[in-house]
Design an enzyme around this catalytic site. Sequence first.
Site, short mmCIF file in Angstrom:
data_model
loop_
_atom_site.label_atom_id
_atom_site.label_comp_id
_atom_site.label_asym_id
_atom_site.label_seq_id
_atom_site.Cartn_x
_atom_site.Cartn_y
_atom_site.Cartn_z
N LYS A 37 0.82 -1.21 0.00
CA LYS A 37 0.00 0.00 0.00
C LYS A 37 0.85 1.26 0.00
O LYS A 37 0.39 2.35 -0.32
CB LYS A 37 -0.91 -0.02 1.24
CG LYS A 37 -1.93 1.10 1.32
CD LYS A 37 -2.76 0.95 2.60
CE LYS A 37 -3.74 2.09 2.76
NZ LYS A 37 -4.52 1.96 4.02
N THR A 39 2.37 2.76 2.74
CA THR A 39 2.11 3.66 3.86
C THR A 39 3.45 4.27 4.29
O THR A 39 4.46 4.08 3.62
CB THR A 39 1.46 2.92 5.03
OG1 THR A 39 2.30 1.81 5.40
CG2 THR A 39 0.09 2.39 4.64
N LEU A 84 3.47 -10.45 4.78
CA LEU A 84 4.24 -9.64 5.72
C LEU A 84 3.59 -8.29 6.00
O LEU A 84 4.01 -7.59 6.92
CB LEU A 84 5.66 -9.39 5.19
CG LEU A 84 6.59 -10.59 5.15
CD1 LEU A 84 6.59 -11.24 3.78
CD2 LEU A 84 8.01 -10.18 5.53
N ALA A 86 1.83 -5.41 7.51
CA ALA A 86 1.30 -5.20 8.86
C ALA A 86 1.73 -3.83 9.36
O ALA A 86 2.80 -3.32 8.99
CB ALA A 86 1.82 -6.28 9.82
N ASP A 138 7.38 -12.49 17.77
CA ASP A 138 7.43 -13.11 19.10
C ASP A 138 6.66 -12.30 20.14
O ASP A 138 6.40 -12.79 21.23
CB ASP A 138 8.87 -13.32 19.55
CG ASP A 138 9.68 -12.03 19.71
OD1 ASP A 138 9.16 -10.95 19.36
OD2 ASP A 138 10.85 -12.11 20.15
N GLU A 139 6.25 -11.08 19.79
CA GLU A 139 5.53 -10.25 20.76
C GLU A 139 4.14 -10.80 21.10
O GLU A 139 3.55 -10.39 22.10
CB GLU A 139 5.45 -8.80 20.26
CG GLU A 139 6.81 -8.14 20.17
CD GLU A 139 6.74 -6.66 19.91
OE1 GLU A 139 5.91 -5.98 20.53
OE2 GLU A 139 7.52 -6.18 19.06
N TYR A 163 -0.62 -3.55 19.18
CA TYR A 163 0.08 -4.16 18.04
C TYR A 163 0.17 -5.67 18.19
O TYR A 163 -0.23 -6.43 17.30
CB TYR A 163 1.50 -3.57 17.91
CG TYR A 163 2.44 -4.46 17.14
CD1 TYR A 163 2.15 -4.85 15.83
CD2 TYR A 163 3.61 -4.95 17.71
CE1 TYR A 163 3.01 -5.68 15.12
CE2 TYR A 163 4.47 -5.78 17.02
CZ TYR A 163 4.17 -6.15 15.72
OH TYR A 163 5.00 -6.98 15.02
N ALA A 165 -1.46 -7.66 20.14
CA ALA A 165 -2.79 -8.27 20.18
C ALA A 165 -3.36 -8.43 18.77
O ALA A 165 -4.00 -9.45 18.46
CB ALA A 165 -3.73 -7.44 21.04
N LYS A 167 -1.57 -8.76 16.01
CA LYS A 167 -0.83 -9.83 15.36
C LYS A 167 -1.25 -11.19 15.89
O LYS A 167 -1.37 -12.16 15.13
CB LYS A 167 0.68 -9.63 15.56
CG LYS A 167 1.27 -8.51 14.74
CD LYS A 167 1.13 -8.71 13.24
CE LYS A 167 2.00 -9.84 12.71
NZ LYS A 167 1.93 -9.94 11.23
N ASN A 193 14.15 -7.66 14.55
CA ASN A 193 15.02 -7.58 13.38
C ASN A 193 15.81 -6.27 13.39
O ASN A 193 15.35 -5.25 13.90
CB ASN A 193 14.19 -7.63 12.10
CG ASN A 193 13.79 -9.03 11.68
OD1 ASN A 193 13.89 -9.40 10.51
ND2 ASN A 193 13.30 -9.84 12.62
N LEU A 203 14.69 1.23 17.12
CA LEU A 203 15.79 1.59 18.01
C LEU A 203 17.13 1.76 17.30
O LEU A 203 17.78 2.81 17.43
CB LEU A 203 15.92 0.53 19.11
CG LEU A 203 17.09 0.74 20.09
CD1 LEU A 203 16.87 1.99 20.93
CD2 LEU A 203 17.26 -0.48 20.99
N TYR A 220 14.31 4.04 26.63
CA TYR A 220 13.12 3.88 27.48
C TYR A 220 13.49 3.38 28.87
O TYR A 220 14.25 2.42 29.03
CB TYR A 220 12.16 2.86 26.85
CG TYR A 220 11.21 3.44 25.82
CD1 TYR A 220 10.52 4.62 26.06
CD2 TYR A 220 11.00 2.78 24.62
CE1 TYR A 220 9.64 5.13 25.12
CE2 TYR A 220 10.11 3.27 23.67
CZ TYR A 220 9.44 4.46 23.93
OH TYR A 220 8.56 4.96 23.00
#
Length: 360
Positions: A37, A39, A84, A86, A138-139, A163, A165, A167, A193, A203, A220
């Site tokens: 798309k 974005t 992929l 998302a 993995d989140e 995010y 949730a 996924k 990654n 980061l 953070y």
Amino acid sequence: MHSNKKLLITGGAGFIGSAVIRHIINNTNHSVINVDKLTYAGNLESLALVEDSDRYAFERADICDMTTMRCIFSEYQPDIVMHLAAESHVDRSIDEPGEFIQTNIVGTYVLLEVAKDYWSDLIGSKKNNFKFHHVSTDEVYGDLKRADDLFTEETPYAPSSPYSAAKASSDHLVRAWQRTFKFPTLITNCSNNYGSYQFPEKLIPLIILNALEGKDLPIYGNGKQIRDWLYVDDHASALLHVALTGKIGETYNIGGHNELQNIDVVKSICSILDDLVPSKHSNIAKYQQLITYVDDRVGHDIRYAIDATKIANELNWTPSETFETGIKKTVQWYLNNTTWCEHVKNGSYQGERLGLVKNR
């Protein structure tokens, strides 16, 4: 050997998607249809080195647009789908969760329906060999409480952010379509990654680019959050390997075997930059002096770590890069590709995601 496949890749202009496409075009004879798309995080400049290949095609489209997606499947007749596309940034999901629900859940539903109907009409080996590979994170597992815990493919889902949730929801949809409709799906869940062409709200590129400009390096909380770092080119090779050889209905965790605290990641980048481009900023001698601590993210997971035994044992895949080798390549890439960085930074992203610096 695998016969030449036609792979439809959603989100192929993104960080990981573009790495997958570059890997396929540069190292195989397979062909790619990139559906994106475009974005804010999609960037066709990340594909400039392969866009002229006769095995590459691009379609600008929204995966939530069922009519357009049906047309694309009909025109290109893919053998494998690698999904992929998302929304993937936790901070943005806290600010604007609706976009994540739409793209990650509704978009995955639309793609599953279109791909299922397309697959249902296939015959012979084309139908028998079709695969839908859903790329996740993995989140979805939440965070780990004990120092020796690892995420496995059987770890219960416990997402912490809008995010993760979203996924997790998309993973459940994929499994449901496989169970109910016998639709041939695979799922992979990866760790953090890093590498070339990463959008600079994340980061590692944020720290590299801020340091070069003499800006604060925002961390953070106390910086002790632990992540398992996976070099993006390793991930790209793993994803194609799973798409070609993975077993239908299975999930494979992909990790880099590199657990590090965020603060140590930042310090390692500073050290590499000190060696390659010593600071010319009058206010600092070493880049570590730019480190500043910002208010922690709400619901911030403390530790992620992947057990990648299954993909190693069953599919014979392991990463090639250590964090030490991968981070050096990554820093050098950003130093060598200032034009790409400037084009990104001159666009919609202005480095605003990491909160307000605490008063020291």
